[in-house]
Scaffold this active site. Structure first.
Site, PDB file in Angstrom:
ATOM      1  N   GLN A 125     -21.032   1.532  -8.286  1.00 41.95           N
ATOM      2  CA  GLN A 125     -19.591   1.553  -8.757  1.00 41.95           C
ATOM      3  C   GLN A 125     -19.677   0.827 -10.022  1.00 41.95           C
ATOM      4  OE1 GLN A 125     -17.102  -1.411  -7.171  1.00 41.95           O
ATOM      5  NE2 GLN A 125     -15.519   0.167  -6.505  1.00 41.95           N
ATOM      6  N   GLY A 126     -19.149   1.314 -11.006  1.00 41.15           N
ATOM      7  CA  GLY A 126     -19.186   0.352 -12.260  1.00 41.15           C
ATOM      8  C   GLY A 126     -17.914  -0.093 -12.699  1.00 41.15           C
ATOM      9  N   TYR A 127     -17.562  -0.956 -12.085  1.00 39.01           N
ATOM     10  CA  TYR A 127     -16.057  -1.409 -12.333  1.00 39.01           C
ATOM     11  C   TYR A 127     -16.064  -2.808 -12.899  1.00 39.01           C
ATOM     12  CZ  TYR A 127     -13.781   2.051  -9.357  1.00 39.01           C
ATOM     13  OH  TYR A 127     -13.027   3.020  -8.674  1.00 39.01           O
ATOM     14  N   SER A 128     -16.686  -3.885 -12.064  1.00 38.57           N
ATOM     15  CA  SER A 128     -16.457  -5.310 -12.559  1.00 38.57           C
ATOM     16  C   SER A 128     -17.505  -5.588 -13.842  1.00 38.57           C
ATOM     17  CB  SER A 128     -17.210  -6.220 -11.439  1.00 38.57           C
ATOM     18  OG  SER A 128     -16.347  -6.286 -10.331  1.00 38.57           O
ATOM     19  N   SER A 160     -23.757  -2.880  -6.629  1.00 38.59           N
ATOM     20  CA  SER A 160     -24.752  -2.867  -5.582  1.00 38.59           C
ATOM     21  C   SER A 160     -25.413  -1.420  -5.776  1.00 38.59           C
ATOM     22  CB  SER A 160     -23.796  -2.917  -4.454  1.00 38.59           C
ATOM     23  OG  SER A 160     -23.235  -4.093  -4.054  1.00 38.59           O
ATOM     24  N   GLU A 243     -10.943   2.722   0.006  1.00 36.56           N
ATOM     25  CA  GLU A 243     -11.775   1.682   0.354  1.00 36.56           C
ATOM     26  C   GLU A 243     -11.031   0.909   1.431  1.00 36.56           C
ATOM     27  OE1 GLU A 243     -14.792  -1.394  -1.424  1.00 36.56           O
ATOM     28  OE2 GLU A 243     -12.807  -1.633  -2.194  1.00 36.56           O
ATOM     29  N   SER A 378     -11.870 -10.293  -3.660  1.00 34.59           N
ATOM     30  CA  SER A 378     -12.029 -11.683  -3.016  1.00 34.59           C
ATOM     31  C   SER A 378     -10.749 -12.094  -2.075  1.00 34.59           C
ATOM     32  CB  SER A 378     -12.113 -12.681  -4.051  1.00 34.59           C
ATOM     33  OG  SER A 378     -11.033 -12.944  -4.729  1.00 34.59           O
TER      34      SER A 378
END
Lengths: 405, 363
Positions: A125-128, A160, A243, A378
């Site tokens: 996943q390329g988000y942050s 990840s 999710e 978070s």
């Protein structure tokens, strides 16, 4: 209220058990080949029988079953007990597939869904980004359409599984003039493309399960976009919704707690078994109050889902409750370990094991309890969601100014 | 598998909620809290008319023949309104009679207890002793053809208005004492929770009647009490969260409502996360009481310990969110704060029940 399964479901459970007895672990011809091949053959059979990939249309390789929460629970329990390969885990099956089903083009669904649910195609996943964590929509990775191809430049972080993934679903800024949330597109990037560089990030556990991903003039086909240009934010929101919909890990909390009780039986305090110590007994029983609440709240949410009702605020709490329990377990386990708390964490890959192995495994659990409390939104972001969407409190000043979400 | 309320159960809660909204406004609660009596006869009559006093009583005695879960659902709503009165003691005494009484005792009392014509209460604790049946010291002595009871009980709810007492006696049994008889001395104790007032009751050779099934019924009634207190605590704690959220949406500081501040928001979110999942714990404990005998004792203990602890902490947080006003007598939050103190201590503190739960698990 009735905690027994009706006759229909008991019959279904028998069928599932029967199937598992016949096919897992594999024997004879079915036992040939590598573990992965055996699992793939078994999974194909389980899809035919309607036990795996139940929500996926047959056209995309699924078993296309009508939704039935109780059957899903029975399958999870029985497959778990038999340690049989069930639905493919991981971010591809849990996040990308539902997103493609909702927003993807037909050719994208046909191409990407079948290998993903068979476990052959891995995703990350390329988000942050380094400057865009909780404020994800401020992301800066750019993609420009040049000569019929997207040219991507930027950096992703906390990715990840990037070291093993075949593809990344990635949020990129494609409309630089547009307002923050309207300038983002959802792109699919082949991780073997020139210009993709994966650098492992070593965690406090000593292992490296996530990565930084550098994207330098990475060229991808123009049609590797999900949804329209500038609609990536909306597309990604539906992914996050999926999710959150993943059934809470209350069962995992239960397993962890039972492991903790075993640890209290094995370790000593003041010359006697720790579990005979009144302070330890008090702490365990207090923690069990949370664990049972979490578990039964899960039952209630399943029942509401089966009745087609929304779980409301309870559904927003599962992640925070689960990670709160993880913190408490970590604290008490460290107390029980006493001097063994001086040991380094065990070097297990993918350390979020449900049940720590050996005493040093509890040191690993202790550290991972911090990681999972941050990953995927978070704890403080969870509290914002509960307060704003659950309790109806006013939105954050900064978010309000931008009129986002 | 179905872990949800039935339509009838949802309707029951709605009915009680609507009844209290109409008949138990904050003004009345406040007047009662500050007044000399902890009882509102009109409210009690209304509850009787709704059938709430006979929910678990068998149908042939005029009750509804329902289960502990139904009773607990009512206790939750009463807790959320801090509704005053003898519900807890009356319910437990009624259960004791249902489970431990002779046919004659049941015939005589259950119809009147279910209709509200008579009021019962439950007397367990003794000075220096405990709530557990093994700790009771009140003595029954034969006198002619009957029995006489001697001993002193404290923290007996609603004793001043009760018509009949179910009393824990030495050896773990239960005795029935009618108020109309002789040898009863009742004295009010200044208790912390003005919505559930308690008394000291001295039995000085009071005419008594033994419940033949009292020894078996006693621990069961205690467990039912633990579940009802847990349900009351859930209702009270949830109301505290509502009060705190409401205040945060209205109180203005620095030019905005304080609900804008993340420190306050996160405190409120934490309060909600502490209590909401525990709804299912008290449901489970109540359901287990009637359907899962192997689990029922331990779940009653854990539910009581967990929920009353949560209620106490959430009531404290609610005071904090209110700031200075939350510390005043005028602010209604204190009513729930004190209700939390009652729920937590009555029938034994969380620590007592956690130790029991540990033992029951074989730890």
């Amino acid at each position: 209220m009735d905690l027994r399964y009706s006759r229909e479901y008991e019959e279904y459970r028998r069928e599932v058990r029967e199937f598992l007895k016949g096919h897992w672990p594999p024997s004879g011809e079915a036992a040939q080949g590598s573990q992965a091949e055996q699992a793939a053959r078994f999974r194909a059979l389980a899809i035919q029988r309607g036990y795996v990939a139940r929500s996926i249309p047959a056209a995309y390789g699924g078993s296309e079953q009508p939704p039935d929460v109780l059957k899903a629970v029975i399958i999870a329990e029985e497959f778990g007990r038999a340690r049989a390969p069930a639905d493919v885990r991981g971010i591809g099956a849990s996040m990308l597939v539902p997103t493609l089903l909702e927003h993807g083009r037909e050719d994208q669904k046909l191409r990407f869904i079948p290998p993903t649910i068979r476990g052959e195609m891995q995703w990350c996943q390329g988000y942050s980004e380094p400057g865009s964590g909780s404020d994800l929509a401020s992301l800066k990775t750019r993609a420009e359409l040049i000569d019929g191809e997207w040219v991507v430049n930027g950096q992703k972080i906390w990715t990840s599984g990037a070291q093993i993934a075949h593809y990344m679903f990635c949020l990129c800024r494609t409309e630089p003039g547009a307002p923050k949330h309207a300038g983002i597109s959802y792109l699919l990037i082949d991780m073997k493309s020139p210009g993709v560089e994966v650098r492992p990030l070593r965690q406090m556990t000593g292992t490296a399960d996530f990565n930084e991903v550098f994207l330098t003039n990475v060229r991808i086909p123009a049609d590797h976009i999900v949804g329209k240009r500038g609609e990536g934010w909306t597309v990604s929101r539906s992914t996050l919704k999926h999710e959150r919909n993943m059934i809470g890990d209350a069962a995992g909390s239960r397993v962890l707690f039972e492991g903790l009780v075993r640890l209290a039986r094995e370790t000593k305090r003041n010359g006697k078994r720790a579990i005979d110590d009144s302070d330890v007994r008090q702490q365990l029983a207090a923690l069990e109050g949370y664990v049972l609440s979490h578990q039964y709240s899960g039952y209630r949410q399943l029942t509401l889902a089966a009745r087609g009702k929304d779980a409301g605020i309870a559904g927003m709490m599962n992640k925070l409750t689960s990670t709160n329990i993880g913190h408490s377990v970590a604290r008490l386990a460290l107390d029980l370990l006493g001097d063994e708390g001086l040991l380094a964490p065990t070097n297990e890959a993918r350390g979020i094991r449900l049940l720590p192995r050996g005493h040093a495994g509890w040191i690993t659990q202790n550290m991972w309890s911090l990681g999972v409390a941050i990953a995927g939104g978070s704890a403080n972001i969870q509290r914002n969601v509960i307060a704003e969407r659950g309790l109806g409190l006013p939105r954050d000043f900064a978010a309000q100014r931008e009129g986002s979400r | 598998m179905n872990f949800g309320l039935s339509e009838e159960q949802e309707l029951l809660q709605d009915t009680v909620r609507r009844f209290l909204e109409e008949h138990w406004p904050a003004k009345k609660l406040r007047a009662l809290f500050d007044g000399p009596s902890g009882h509102d006869a009109d409210l009690w009559r209304g509850m009787a008319e709704l059938g709430l006093l006979g929910l678990t009583v068998e149908e042939k005695a005029g009750g509804a023949g329902l289960e502990l879960l139904d009773l607990a659902l009512v206790a939750e709503v009463l807790g959320s309104f801090a509704a005053p009165g003898p519900f807890l003691g009356h319910s437990l005494a009624t259960l004791a009679l249902s489970w431990g009484g002779s046919e004659a005792q049941k015939d005589r009392w259950l119809p009147r207890l279910a209709s509200g014509e008579a009021l019962a209460t439950f007397a367990l604790l003794e000075a220096g002793g405990g709530w557990d049946p093994a700790e009771w010291g009140a003595r029954l002595l034969s006198a002619g053809t009957g029995l006489r009871l001697s001993g002193q009980k404290i923290h007996v709810p609603a004793a001043e208005i009760a018509d009949v007492f179910v009393v824990g006696v030495a050896g773990g049994g239960l005795a029935l004492v009618e108020r109309a008889g002789e040898g009863l001395c009742i004295e009010a104790i200044e208790g912390v929770d003005q919505t559930r007032r308690v008394c000291r009751v001295a039995f000085e050779g009071a005419t008594a009647d033994l419940l033949p099934g009292g020894n078996e019924a006693a621990p069961r009634v205690r467990d039912a009490g633990l579940v009802l207190l847990a349900a009351d605590a859930f209702g009270g704690a949830s109301r505290c969260v509502e009060l705190a959220v409401e205040y945060a949406k209205n109180r203005v500081q620095f030019g905005v409502t304080i609900g804008h501040f993340q420190a306050v928001k996160h405190q409120l979110a934490n309060m909600a996360v502490e209590i909401e999942p525990a709804r299912s714990l008290y449901w489970y404990a109540a359901h287990a009481f009637d359907h899962l005998p192997a689990e029922s004792q331990r779940h009653a203990a854990l539910a009581k310990a967990h929920l009353t602890d949560r209620f106490m902490q959430i009531a404290r947080d609610t005071v904090e969110v209110h700031g200075g006003i939350g510390f005043t007598w005028e602010c209604d939050v204190q009513i729930w704060y004190k209700r939390a103190m009652f729920d937590r201590a009555f029938l034994g503190t969380p620590a007592v029940h956690r130790e029991r739960a540990a033992r029951l698990a074989g730890w």
